[in-house]
Scaffold this active site. Structure first.
Site, PDB file in Angstrom:
ATOM      1  CE  LYS A  29     -28.388 -42.359  51.106  1.00 52.22           C
ATOM      2  NZ  LYS A  29     -27.455 -42.246  52.248  1.00 52.22           N
TER       3      LYS A  29
HETATM    4  C1  LIG Z   1     -26.697 -43.217  52.731  1.00 53.33           C
HETATM    5  C2  LIG Z   1     -25.569 -42.874  53.614  1.00 53.33           C
HETATM    6  C3  LIG Z   1     -24.508 -43.771  53.838  1.00 53.33           C
HETATM    7  C4  LIG Z   1     -24.488 -45.164  53.259  1.00 53.33           C
HETATM    8  O1  LIG Z   1     -24.323 -45.154  51.851  1.00 53.33           O
HETATM    9  P1  LIG Z   1     -24.697 -46.468  51.010  1.00 53.33           P
HETATM   10  O2  LIG Z   1     -24.604 -46.032  49.587  1.00 53.33           O
HETATM   11  O3  LIG Z   1     -26.084 -46.821  51.406  1.00 53.33           O
HETATM   12  O4  LIG Z   1     -23.705 -47.525  51.354  1.00 53.33           O
HETATM   13  C5  LIG Z   1     -23.452 -43.353  54.610  1.00 53.33           C
HETATM   14  N1  LIG Z   1     -23.437 -42.130  55.191  1.00 53.33           N
HETATM   15  C6  LIG Z   1     -24.444 -41.249  55.006  1.00 53.33           C
HETATM   16  C7  LIG Z   1     -24.379 -39.937  55.680  1.00 53.33           C
HETATM   17  C8  LIG Z   1     -25.541 -41.576  54.209  1.00 53.33           C
HETATM   18  O5  LIG Z   1     -26.548 -40.708  54.037  1.00 53.33           O
END
Ligand SMILES: *Cc1c(COP(=O)(O)O)cnc(C)c1O
Length: 486
Positions: free
Chosen positions: A130
């Site tokens: 993210k």
């Molecule tokens: C947010 C997250 C996900 C999921 O991603 P999306 O974009 O919500 O589908 C998967 N793995 C980790 C470690 C995350 O932080």
């Protein structure tokens, strides 16, 4: 028609307009900066480009040699057309540095075995993918707020990774304050320490006595209070924010170029999915012209999306039916970005989309098996599978044993499902969505020892922590914001 060139300045590109998935803004399309601070349209739909940019073969080839920041500029300049080229170049150069992301590749690719790759997206400040989007968002927000007098109050809810990533992106920034709701006692010790140890006065951690879904409901309730929202200049950084999707498109290109020698080849991506933001970016990259064979959606035990892609039936669970799993960032019952994908699958007809969502509201589900929509989905490149706790433990063990690598539980879900579903002969790129140190308990269970910890994070959990505990009550959160908003 103006000739287009990859990496050309936005001034020479047609302006990108944004519309709502449910029909608003059709006669008054919005610019990128006008949807930047939120992404939710007045009709409850999500902002989405009026049409996606399409790259010619020549344009695609011109992107291959670019470094990360230049590639990011080339892609983002097609979406952010009301930010000047000069400003956008400076923003991406400031964001995608070796310093912030651990290497000059920013998202390096490693090869485990023939046709099996990991795309490392988790070397940013909070060790989850993210950061790639939120670090950019922080700098974009700063840019559009510059020179103004008001402070943007960002309100969000997190199950762990979004909150810390947003806080690290916004900490210390002028004209920005963050109010982040997290479910008290439900994050990993590392995740909690990352957030609650921050001491920046513009960061407010609100530990809610409830679940993540309750946190999210509170955020939605407050965001629906238009007067309150205006009074306090509230903004959002949640996964419906279009700029986050745009930022994520870039690493699909980067990963594709790193895994192939020329543009005649195709690649499949396997994507651990929760809110559907990550894999949606892959979908957009594919529509733009990136030769992606399959987009493999990996879910955990919360398999609403897997059920949809296999059976055509979309049946989101209620919060109480959502399992708490060992890949907690995918414990999502209602994937917010799924609406954008469905908008494309109903051929971008907001009337059809709104009708499906009305059915969803009325019946709690919809079913598109056997319809024209189902046929479009079948040719959209998506396949899906689910992974359980036992699967991820076995995958973590297997990858460690076979290749000497340690992956986090979410990445393990992706590898597990990706290997099961990838088409033979096509390289598989598995997206690494977090580093294992964030989920140490599961690594200990799988391997019997502690995951490696980057030196900068030594002793993180021992730092003093600071948060405000509040009941799961929107009015109490509003009162807190009223008292502390910038
Ligand atoms: C947010 C997250 C996900 C999921 O991603 P999306 O974009 O919500 O589908 C998967 N793995 C980790 C470690 C995350 O932080």
């Amino acid at each position: 028609m103006i000739a287009r060139q990859a990496g050309a300045s936005p001034g020479t590109l047609a302006p990108m307009d944004y519309v709502s998935t449910r029909g608003a803004w059709r006669d008054a399309p919005q610019s990128f900066t006008s949807i930047l601070l939120e992404g939710l349209a007045p009709d409850g739909g999500l902002a989405i480009p009026k049409q996606y940019p399409r790259l010619s073969a020549t344009e695609l080839a011109a992107l291959r040699p670019l470094g990360y920041a230049d590639l990011a500029f080339a892609i983002l300049s097609r979406f952010c057309t009301d930010i000047t080229a000069e400003a956008l170049r400076a923003i991406v150069a400031r964001t995608y540095t070796a310093d912030a992301f651990g290497s000059k590749e920013v998202t390096p690719l490693s090869t485990l075995g023939p046709g099996l790759h990991l795309l490392h997206l988790s070397n940013g400040p909070t060790l989850a993918f993210k950061d790639i989007a939120l670090q950019l968002l922080g700098n974009l927000f700063e840019h559009v707020l510059e020179g103004g007098t008001r402070t943007l109050n960002i309100l969000g809810a997190t199950s762990g990774d979004t909150g810390s990533s947003a806080e690290y992106a916004m900490r210390g920034k002028r004209h920005i304050a963050v109010f982040m709701l997290s479910p008290r006692g439900r994050m990993s010790a590392f995740q909690q320490a990352q957030m609650y140890a921050l001491r920046d006065p513009n960061i407010h951690n609100l530990a809610i006595e409830g679940t993540f879904d309750e946190c999210q409901d509170i955020v939605k309730a407050i965001a629906a209070n238009a007067a309150f929202k205006r009074r306090h200049f509230l903004g959002a950084v949640n996964s419906i924010n279009w700029a986050r999707i745009a930022a994520q498109i870039v690493y699909y290109f980067k990963g594709y170029f790193a895994a192939t020698a020329n543009d005649d080849q195709t690649v499949s991506f396997s994507v651990p999915s929760g809110n559907f933001g990550n894999v949606l970016a892959g979908h957009v990259a594919r529509v733009m012209g990136l030769p992606i064979a399959q987009l493999i959606v990996a879910t955990n035990e919360n398999d609403v999306l897997d059920e949809f892609f296999r059976l055509g039936r979309y049946r989101p669970r209620r919060a109480a039916q959502t399992h708490a799993t060992s890949s907690p960032s995918m414990d999502i019952s209602r994937a917010s970005n799924f609406e954008r994908y469905m908008f494309d699958m109903v051929d971008r007809d907001p009337g059809q989309l709104a009708a499906l969502w009305r059915t969803l509201e009325r019946d709690g589900e919809f079913d598109i098996a056997g319809t024209a929509i189902g046929a479009r989905i079948a040719s959209s490149g998506f396949v899906s599978g689910r992974s359980t706790h036992a699967d991820r433990i076995a995958t973590i063990r297997d990858l460690h044993h076979a290749f000497g690598v340690i992956v986090d539980p979410h990445t393990a879900d992706g590898v597990r499902v990706g290997r099961a579903l990838c088409a033979p002969g096509i390289p598989l790129v598995c997206l690494e969505t977090a580093l294992p140190v964030k989920f140490a308990a599961t690594i200990r269970e799988a391997l019997g020892f502690e995951p490696p910890r980057p030196t900068a994070y030594a002793g993180l959990e021992e730092l003093p922590q600071r948060c405000t505990v509040l009941p799961a009550d929107a009015s109490r959160v509003e009162a807190y914001i009223t008292a502390h908003a910038g």
